[in-house]
Design a protein around this motif. Structure first.
Motif, PDB file in Angstrom:
ATOM      1  N   SER A 226       0.821  -1.217   0.000  1.00 40.18           N
ATOM      2  CA  SER A 226       0.000   0.000   0.000  1.00 40.18           C
ATOM      3  C   SER A 226       0.853   1.265   0.000  1.00 40.18           C
ATOM      4  N   ILE A 227       2.157   1.113   0.243  1.00 43.07           N
ATOM      5  CA  ILE A 227       3.094   2.233   0.249  1.00 43.07           C
ATOM      6  C   ILE A 227       4.126   1.999  -0.844  1.00 43.07           C
ATOM      7  N   ASP A 228       4.421   3.018  -1.627  1.00 41.01           N
ATOM      8  CA  ASP A 228       5.354   2.876  -2.741  1.00 41.01           C
ATOM      9  C   ASP A 228       6.754   2.531  -2.238  1.00 41.01           C
ATOM     10  N   LEU A 229       7.361   1.550  -2.909  1.00 38.17           N
ATOM     11  CA  LEU A 229       8.741   1.185  -2.591  1.00 38.17           C
ATOM     12  C   LEU A 229       9.735   2.100  -3.299  1.00 38.17           C
ATOM     13  N   TRP A 230       9.358   2.592  -4.482  1.00 38.56           N
ATOM     14  CA  TRP A 230      10.227   3.438  -5.282  1.00 38.56           C
ATOM     15  C   TRP A 230       9.426   4.608  -5.828  1.00 38.56           C
ATOM     16  N   GLY A 231      10.129   5.646  -6.234  1.00 39.48           N
ATOM     17  CA  GLY A 231       9.464   6.806  -6.812  1.00 39.48           C
ATOM     18  C   GLY A 231       9.368   7.957  -5.837  1.00 39.48           C
ATOM     19  N   PRO A 232       8.728   9.063  -6.261  1.00 43.24           N
ATOM     20  CA  PRO A 232       8.707  10.289  -5.447  1.00 43.24           C
ATOM     21  C   PRO A 232       7.951  10.146  -4.138  1.00 43.24           C
ATOM     22  N   GLU A 233       7.006   9.201  -4.053  1.00 48.70           N
ATOM     23  CA  GLU A 233       6.223   9.024  -2.828  1.00 48.70           C
ATOM     24  C   GLU A 233       6.753   7.883  -1.956  1.00 48.70           C
ATOM     25  N   ALA A 234       7.901   7.347  -2.294  1.00 51.79           N
ATOM     26  CA  ALA A 234       8.419   6.174  -1.602  1.00 51.79           C
ATOM     27  C   ALA A 234       8.803   6.487  -0.161  1.00 51.79           C
ATOM     28  N   ARG A 235       8.526   5.543   0.711  1.00 56.18           N
ATOM     29  CA  ARG A 235       9.001   5.587   2.094  1.00 56.18           C
ATOM     30  C   ARG A 235       9.032   4.151   2.611  1.00 56.18           C
ATOM     31  N   ASP A 236       9.650   3.953   3.752  1.00 55.97           N
ATOM     32  CA  ASP A 236       9.784   2.601   4.293  1.00 55.97           C
ATOM     33  C   ASP A 236       8.405   2.086   4.729  1.00 55.97           C
ATOM     34  N   PRO A 237       7.931   0.955   4.120  1.00 52.25           N
ATOM     35  CA  PRO A 237       6.594   0.442   4.461  1.00 52.25           C
ATOM     36  C   PRO A 237       6.600  -0.545   5.625  1.00 52.25           C
ATOM     37  N   LEU A 238       7.536  -0.406   6.547  1.00 54.07           N
ATOM     38  CA  LEU A 238       7.673  -1.345   7.656  1.00 54.07           C
ATOM     39  C   LEU A 238       6.360  -1.532   8.414  1.00 54.07           C
ATOM     40  N   GLU A 239       5.594  -0.459   8.559  1.00 55.67           N
ATOM     41  CA  GLU A 239       4.351  -0.537   9.339  1.00 55.67           C
ATOM     42  C   GLU A 239       3.317  -1.448   8.698  1.00 55.67           C
ATOM     43  N   THR A 240       3.486  -1.761   7.411  1.00 59.40           N
ATOM     44  CA  THR A 240       2.513  -2.611   6.708  1.00 59.40           C
ATOM     45  C   THR A 240       2.967  -4.061   6.614  1.00 59.40           C
ATOM     46  N   CYS A 241       4.085  -4.416   7.252  1.00 56.99           N
ATOM     47  CA  CYS A 241       4.650  -5.760   7.125  1.00 56.99           C
ATOM     48  C   CYS A 241       4.110  -6.703   8.195  1.00 56.99           C
ATOM     49  N   ASN A 242       3.878  -7.951   7.806  1.00 57.77           N
ATOM     50  CA  ASN A 242       3.368  -8.973   8.707  1.00 57.77           C
ATOM     51  C   ASN A 242       4.000 -10.327   8.373  1.00 57.77           C
ATOM     52  N   PRO A 243       3.943 -11.285   9.291  1.00 55.04           N
ATOM     53  CA  PRO A 243       4.375 -12.649   8.977  1.00 55.04           C
ATOM     54  C   PRO A 243       3.282 -13.401   8.218  1.00 55.04           C
ATOM     55  N   LEU A 244       3.628 -14.575   7.702  1.00 60.31           N
ATOM     56  CA  LEU A 244       2.671 -15.502   7.107  1.00 60.31           C
ATOM     57  C   LEU A 244       2.936 -16.890   7.673  1.00 60.31           C
ATOM     58  N   ASP A 245       1.909 -17.717   7.729  1.00 58.88           N
ATOM     59  CA  ASP A 245       2.066 -19.103   8.176  1.00 58.88           C
ATOM     60  C   ASP A 245       1.869 -20.057   7.001  1.00 58.88           C
ATOM     61  N   VAL A 246       2.521 -21.209   7.112  1.00 67.50           N
ATOM     62  CA  VAL A 246       2.316 -22.311   6.179  1.00 67.50           C
ATOM     63  C   VAL A 246       1.937 -23.541   6.990  1.00 67.50           C
ATOM     64  N   GLU A 247       0.799 -24.126   6.667  1.00 72.72           N
ATOM     65  CA  GLU A 247       0.343 -25.339   7.338  1.00 72.72           C
ATOM     66  C   GLU A 247       0.496 -26.522   6.380  1.00 72.72           C
ATOM     67  N   ILE A 248       1.099 -27.610   6.854  1.00 76.84           N
ATOM     68  CA  ILE A 248       1.340 -28.801   6.030  1.00 76.84           C
ATOM     69  C   ILE A 248       0.493 -29.941   6.580  1.00 76.84           C
ATOM     70  N   TYR A 249      -0.298 -30.558   5.688  1.00 78.83           N
ATOM     71  CA  TYR A 249      -1.260 -31.581   6.088  1.00 78.83           C
ATOM     72  C   TYR A 249      -1.004 -32.894   5.347  1.00 78.83           C
ATOM     73  N   ALA A 250      -1.220 -34.006   6.048  1.00 82.70           N
ATOM     74  CA  ALA A 250      -1.370 -35.317   5.418  1.00 82.70           C
ATOM     75  C   ALA A 250      -2.861 -35.573   5.233  1.00 82.70           C
ATOM     76  N   VAL A 251      -3.233 -36.138   4.098  1.00 79.84           N
ATOM     77  CA  VAL A 251      -4.638 -36.463   3.842  1.00 79.84           C
ATOM     78  C   VAL A 251      -4.856 -37.958   4.026  1.00 79.84           C
ATOM     79  N   GLU A 252      -6.106 -38.344   4.165  1.00 79.87           N
ATOM     80  CA  GLU A 252      -6.417 -39.755   4.325  1.00 79.87           C
ATOM     81  C   GLU A 252      -5.973 -40.536   3.085  1.00 79.87           C
ATOM     82  N   PRO A 253      -5.241 -41.638   3.254  1.00 78.06           N
ATOM     83  CA  PRO A 253      -4.737 -42.403   2.105  1.00 78.06           C
ATOM     84  C   PRO A 253      -5.821 -42.813   1.117  1.00 78.06           C
TER      85      PRO A 253
END
Length: 288
Positions: A226-253
């Motif tokens: 939501s915040i430009d990384l490059w260009g005249p309006e660019a600034r550090d978007p640290l406030e918009t950063c978050n982690p992500l999770d990955v869930e790994i599943y086994a299914v019924e055979p």
């Protein structure tokens, strides 16, 4: 405007003719899964994980909007890796349910199939934006240096390099990405644009592993874009950063009874080259 047909079209019974009923059974059977592992990809960092063939993995928004840059390799042969450009041609530029992620030549087979997508109804917005982008690629410190004259070590390319290093891979193995949860398109000048990520807490993109996989993902330092990384309006978007999770599943055979891992492309030609057999005794006699 008349609709122009796709260049690459599935014929009945081909590997492009997806068995939707099979993948629907996998998503309808969520209660018949076993959660094996949850991997957290930290904010502005990268992480790698392994998924055996026949398992499911889900990339999930856990705190707030966040774009993830995703790479994938054959666990046993990293020369076989996700091919973003061919996937764009065989599937689409923005992928969703039933689309497959294809591997590089000479293997050319589905590595993973998307089986569920909480943003599937996003469609096309008023600017022509769509989600889960294959048009663009990862941000990297090289282009950042060109654009800003500064070094920054936590672009997606660098995050992926660090993530795969424990598996014996290097910067040369990092490749063009699937931008998970990223909203992009082409403007009227045919230039690539990025919009703020529409994903919210609880949104996810879910895959079925067609072969044994090594996966890696970077939580983009641009956060939700939501915040430009490059260009005249660019600034550090640290406030918009978050982690992500990955869930790994086994299914019924039982759900996999009629499924088998796809084999590499069956082309066995020699690209028109005919190798001449060497007559070693005659060569030895001529030389000696």
């Amino acid at each position: 405007m008349a609709k122009v047909p796709a260049a690459y079209q599935a014929t009945k019974g081909s590997i492009l003719d997806v068995d939707k009923a099979f993948y629907d059974r996998l998503t309808a059977a969520n209660t018949e899964r076993t959660l094996l592992e949850t991997v957290t990809v930290p904010m502005r960092d990268g992480q790698a994980w392994v998924v055996p063939a026949g398992h499911v993995f889900r990339i999930k928004v856990t705190e707030g909007p966040q774009v993830g840059d995703f790479n994938m390799w054959n666990l046993h042969n990293p020369r076989e890796r996700m091919w973003a450009s061919r996937t764009r041609q065989l599937q689409r530029a923005h992928v969703s349910t039933y689309d497959r992620l294809w591997s590089t030549l000479p293997y050319l087979r589905p590595m993973a199939t998307i089986i569920d997508d909480s943003l599937a109804d996003y469609g096309v917005d008023e600017d022509g934006g769509r989600v889960h982008d294959l048009l663009g690629t990862r941000c990297d410190p090289y282009v950042n240096r060109l654009l800003t004259g500064e070094d920054f070590d936590f672009h997606c390319h660098s995050n992926l390099v660090r993530a795969v290093q424990p598996y014996g891979l290097t910067e040369l193995d990092v490749h063009d990405v699937l931008n998970v949860f990223q909203c992009t398109g082409l403007n009227d000048d045919d230039q690539y644009f990025m919009k703020a990520c529409p994903a919210q807490k609880g949104d996810y993109l879910e895959f079925f592993a067609e072969i044994d996989l090594l996966c890696a993902m970077s939580c983009c330092p641009g956060g939700d874009l939501s915040i430009d990384l490059w260009g005249p309006e660019a600034r550090d978007p640290l406030e918009t950063c978050n982690p992500l999770d990955v869930e790994i599943y086994a299914v019924e055979p039982a759900l996999l009874a009629d499924w088998s891992s796809p084999q590499p492309a069956p082309y066995k030609g020699n690209h028109g080259m005919h190798l001449q057999r060497v007559d070693w005794p005659a060569l030895k006699k001529a030389c000696c």
